[in-house]
Scaffold this motif. Structure first.
Motif, PDB file in Angstrom:
ATOM      1  N   ALA A  41       0.813  -1.217   0.000  1.00 37.55           N
ATOM      2  CA  ALA A  41       0.000   0.000   0.000  1.00 37.55           C
ATOM      3  C   ALA A  41       0.848   1.269   0.000  1.00 37.55           C
ATOM      4  O   ALA A  41       0.304   2.364  -0.102  1.00 37.55           O
ATOM      5  CB  ALA A  41      -0.928  -0.005   1.213  1.00 37.55           C
ATOM      6  N   GLY A  42       2.181   1.143   0.157  1.00 34.30           N
ATOM      7  CA  GLY A  42       3.048   2.314   0.107  1.00 34.30           C
ATOM      8  C   GLY A  42       3.673   2.718   1.418  1.00 34.30           C
ATOM      9  O   GLY A  42       4.033   3.881   1.610  1.00 34.30           O
ATOM     10  N   ALA A  43       3.836   1.789   2.341  1.00 32.74           N
ATOM     11  CA  ALA A  43       4.392   2.117   3.656  1.00 32.74           C
ATOM     12  C   ALA A  43       5.877   2.465   3.621  1.00 32.74           C
ATOM     13  O   ALA A  43       6.343   3.245   4.443  1.00 32.74           O
ATOM     14  CB  ALA A  43       4.152   0.968   4.637  1.00 32.74           C
ATOM     15  N   ARG A  44       6.631   1.898   2.674  1.00 27.61           N
ATOM     16  CA  ARG A  44       8.072   2.165   2.638  1.00 27.61           C
ATOM     17  C   ARG A  44       8.366   3.664   2.437  1.00 27.61           C
ATOM     18  O   ARG A  44       9.156   4.240   3.173  1.00 27.61           O
ATOM     19  CB  ARG A  44       8.751   1.306   1.577  1.00 27.61           C
ATOM     20  CG  ARG A  44      10.256   1.301   1.694  1.00 27.61           C
ATOM     21  CD  ARG A  44      10.923   0.319   0.739  1.00 27.61           C
ATOM     22  NE  ARG A  44      10.389  -1.037   0.767  1.00 27.61           N
ATOM     23  CZ  ARG A  44      10.697  -1.960   1.664  1.00 27.61           C
ATOM     24  NH1 ARG A  44      11.531  -1.672   2.646  1.00 27.61           N
ATOM     25  NH2 ARG A  44      10.182  -3.167   1.596  1.00 27.61           N
ATOM     26  N   PRO A  45       7.717   4.347   1.473  1.00 22.09           N
ATOM     27  CA  PRO A  45       7.949   5.785   1.339  1.00 22.09           C
ATOM     28  C   PRO A  45       7.458   6.588   2.561  1.00 22.09           C
ATOM     29  O   PRO A  45       8.024   7.627   2.887  1.00 22.09           O
ATOM     30  CB  PRO A  45       7.168   6.173   0.081  1.00 22.09           C
ATOM     31  CG  PRO A  45       6.927   4.913  -0.659  1.00 22.09           C
ATOM     32  CD  PRO A  45       6.937   3.815   0.354  1.00 22.09           C
ATOM     33  N   VAL A  46       6.425   6.089   3.225  1.00 22.78           N
ATOM     34  CA  VAL A  46       5.928   6.759   4.443  1.00 22.78           C
ATOM     35  C   VAL A  46       6.980   6.654   5.549  1.00 22.78           C
ATOM     36  O   VAL A  46       7.292   7.647   6.222  1.00 22.78           O
ATOM     37  CB  VAL A  46       4.567   6.174   4.889  1.00 22.78           C
ATOM     38  CG1 VAL A  46       4.174   6.681   6.272  1.00 22.78           C
ATOM     39  CG2 VAL A  46       3.491   6.501   3.868  1.00 22.78           C
ATOM     40  N   LEU A  47       7.548   5.461   5.744  1.00 21.99           N
ATOM     41  CA  LEU A  47       8.612   5.282   6.741  1.00 21.99           C
ATOM     42  C   LEU A  47       9.790   6.190   6.418  1.00 21.99           C
ATOM     43  O   LEU A  47      10.302   6.886   7.301  1.00 21.99           O
ATOM     44  CB  LEU A  47       9.061   3.818   6.783  1.00 21.99           C
ATOM     45  CG  LEU A  47      10.245   3.504   7.698  1.00 21.99           C
ATOM     46  CD1 LEU A  47       9.888   3.729   9.166  1.00 21.99           C
ATOM     47  CD2 LEU A  47      10.714   2.077   7.488  1.00 21.99           C
ATOM     48  N   SER A  48      10.186   6.235   5.169  1.00 21.54           N
ATOM     49  CA  SER A  48      11.305   7.101   4.756  1.00 21.54           C
ATOM     50  C   SER A  48      10.992   8.570   5.012  1.00 21.54           C
ATOM     51  O   SER A  48      11.847   9.325   5.463  1.00 21.54           O
ATOM     52  CB  SER A  48      11.621   6.899   3.273  1.00 21.54           C
ATOM     53  OG  SER A  48      12.099   5.609   3.043  1.00 21.54           O
ATOM     54  N   ALA A  49       9.752   8.968   4.747  1.00 24.19           N
ATOM     55  CA  ALA A  49       9.352  10.360   4.982  1.00 24.19           C
ATOM     56  C   ALA A  49       9.427  10.712   6.463  1.00 24.19           C
ATOM     57  O   ALA A  49       9.885  11.809   6.821  1.00 24.19           O
ATOM     58  CB  ALA A  49       7.944  10.598   4.444  1.00 24.19           C
ATOM     59  N   VAL A  64      11.760   6.481  15.381  1.00 22.24           N
ATOM     60  CA  VAL A  64      10.969   5.964  14.270  1.00 22.24           C
ATOM     61  C   VAL A  64      11.380   4.519  14.041  1.00 22.24           C
ATOM     62  O   VAL A  64      12.564   4.224  13.910  1.00 22.24           O
ATOM     63  CB  VAL A  64      11.187   6.788  12.983  1.00 22.24           C
ATOM     64  CG1 VAL A  64      10.355   6.220  11.835  1.00 22.24           C
ATOM     65  CG2 VAL A  64      10.854   8.261  13.214  1.00 22.24           C
ATOM     66  N   THR A  65      10.393   3.629  14.021  1.00 21.22           N
ATOM     67  CA  THR A  65      10.679   2.218  13.835  1.00 21.22           C
ATOM     68  C   THR A  65       9.578   1.573  12.998  1.00 21.22           C
ATOM     69  O   THR A  65       8.641   2.248  12.582  1.00 21.22           O
ATOM     70  CB  THR A  65      10.849   1.515  15.201  1.00 21.22           C
ATOM     71  OG1 THR A  65      11.349   0.214  15.001  1.00 21.22           O
ATOM     72  CG2 THR A  65       9.563   1.479  15.982  1.00 21.22           C
ATOM     73  N   GLN A  66       9.715   0.286  12.761  1.00 24.84           N
ATOM     74  CA  GLN A  66       8.714  -0.421  11.973  1.00 24.84           C
ATOM     75  C   GLN A  66       8.254  -1.662  12.713  1.00 24.84           C
ATOM     76  O   GLN A  66       8.898  -2.120  13.640  1.00 24.84           O
ATOM     77  CB  GLN A  66       9.281  -0.788  10.610  1.00 24.84           C
ATOM     78  CG  GLN A  66      10.428  -1.776  10.664  1.00 24.84           C
ATOM     79  CD  GLN A  66      11.090  -1.961   9.316  1.00 24.84           C
ATOM     80  OE1 GLN A  66      11.438  -0.998   8.652  1.00 24.84           O
ATOM     81  NE2 GLN A  66      11.252  -3.209   8.920  1.00 24.84           N
ATOM     82  N   THR A  67       7.096  -2.169  12.274  1.00 28.42           N
ATOM     83  CA  THR A  67       6.547  -3.386  12.845  1.00 28.42           C
ATOM     84  C   THR A  67       5.896  -4.182  11.723  1.00 28.42           C
ATOM     85  O   THR A  67       5.871  -3.735  10.581  1.00 28.42           O
ATOM     86  CB  THR A  67       5.528  -3.062  13.967  1.00 28.42           C
ATOM     87  OG1 THR A  67       5.200  -4.262  14.657  1.00 28.42           O
ATOM     88  CG2 THR A  67       4.275  -2.403  13.451  1.00 28.42           C
ATOM     89  N   GLY A  68       5.351  -5.323  12.065  1.00 33.23           N
ATOM     90  CA  GLY A  68       4.626  -6.134  11.088  1.00 33.23           C
ATOM     91  C   GLY A  68       3.225  -5.590  10.896  1.00 33.23           C
ATOM     92  O   GLY A  68       2.982  -4.393  11.037  1.00 33.23           O
ATOM     93  N   CYS A  69       2.311  -6.472  10.649  1.00 34.04           N
ATOM     94  CA  CYS A  69       0.928  -6.082  10.381  1.00 34.04           C
ATOM     95  C   CYS A  69       0.281  -5.501  11.644  1.00 34.04           C
ATOM     96  O   CYS A  69       0.332  -6.105  12.712  1.00 34.04           O
ATOM     97  CB  CYS A  69       0.134  -7.287   9.888  1.00 34.04           C
ATOM     98  SG  CYS A  69      -1.542  -6.869   9.398  1.00 34.04           S
ATOM     99  N   ILE A  70      -0.345  -4.365  11.497  1.00 38.99           N
ATOM    100  CA  ILE A  70      -1.026  -3.720  12.618  1.00 38.99           C
ATOM    101  C   ILE A  70      -2.441  -4.257  12.747  1.00 38.99           C
ATOM    102  O   ILE A  70      -3.045  -4.197  13.803  1.00 38.99           O
ATOM    103  CB  ILE A  70      -0.973  -2.182  12.465  1.00 38.99           C
ATOM    104  CG1 ILE A  70       0.479  -1.722  12.630  1.00 38.99           C
ATOM    105  CG2 ILE A  70      -1.886  -1.484  13.456  1.00 38.99           C
ATOM    106  CD1 ILE A  70       0.728  -0.259  12.411  1.00 38.99           C
ATOM    107  N   GLY A  71      -2.990  -4.836  11.672  1.00 40.88           N
ATOM    108  CA  GLY A  71      -4.258  -5.538  11.769  1.00 40.88           C
ATOM    109  C   GLY A  71      -5.440  -4.912  11.058  1.00 40.88           C
ATOM    110  O   GLY A  71      -6.532  -5.450  11.104  1.00 40.88           O
ATOM    111  N   VAL A  72      -5.255  -3.792  10.417  1.00 35.66           N
ATOM    112  CA  VAL A  72      -6.351  -3.152   9.698  1.00 35.66           C
ATOM    113  C   VAL A  72      -5.870  -2.889   8.266  1.00 35.66           C
ATOM    114  O   VAL A  72      -5.705  -1.759   7.841  1.00 35.66           O
ATOM    115  CB  VAL A  72      -6.785  -1.830  10.362  1.00 35.66           C
ATOM    116  CG1 VAL A  72      -8.219  -1.488   9.987  1.00 35.66           C
ATOM    117  CG2 VAL A  72      -6.652  -1.871  11.863  1.00 35.66           C
ATOM    118  N   CYS A  73      -5.650  -3.962   7.543  1.00 39.45           N
ATOM    119  CA  CYS A  73      -4.982  -3.897   6.236  1.00 39.45           C
ATOM    120  C   CYS A  73      -5.667  -2.959   5.250  1.00 39.45           C
ATOM    121  O   CYS A  73      -5.011  -2.322   4.438  1.00 39.45           O
ATOM    122  CB  CYS A  73      -4.858  -5.289   5.630  1.00 39.45           C
ATOM    123  SG  CYS A  73      -3.910  -6.426   6.668  1.00 39.45           S
TER     124      CYS A  73
END
Length: 122
Positions: A41-49, A64-73
């Motif tokens: 869905a485009g999370a990589r550019p959001v994390l970079s931003a 700023v960090t990342q995780t797996g699925c939050i559950g509301v795909c």
């Protein structure tokens, strides 16, 4: 081959990004969902931003960090903001263009951007 100066600049930039990913108990944490659903869905550019905006502003108290699925795909890309002593805020349907406003209003001025949150999206 890159020059030694170019390599040092790359190393410094990467070290700054790694510093943004290390946690402290008093830090505000931004957690971006980076499971396959989020990435698609485009999370990589959001994390970079988020990483770029926090670094640009020199925010030392933000991790700023990342995780797996939050559950509301269906609402990806998603980022959750944890401020010590406050309720978690979940931002949904994010784009890199929305990130500067979240950083400015929520992380700096402690005022969540309600129109980007999960409650406003449903």
């Amino acid at each position: 081959m890159k020059s030694l100066e170019e390599l040092r600049a790359i190393r410094e930039k990467m070290q700054q990004q790694m510093d943004l990913r290390e946690k402290s108990a008093d830090d505000i944490r931004v957690v971006v969902g980076m499971a396959t659903c989020g990435i698609a869905a485009g999370a990589r550019p959001v994390l970079s931003a988020f990483l770029e905006e926090v670094a640009k502003r020199g925010l030392q108290h933000v991790t700023v960090t990342q995780t797996g699925c939050i559950g509301v795909c269906r609402l990806e890309p998603i980022a959750e903001v944890y401020v010590p002593g406050e309720e978690k805020v979940t931002y949904v349907k994010l784009t890199p263009e929305k990130v500067p406003r979240i950083v400015s209003e929520h992380l700096v001025n402690h005022s969540p951007v309600v129109e980007y949150t999960i409650g406003a999206a449903e």
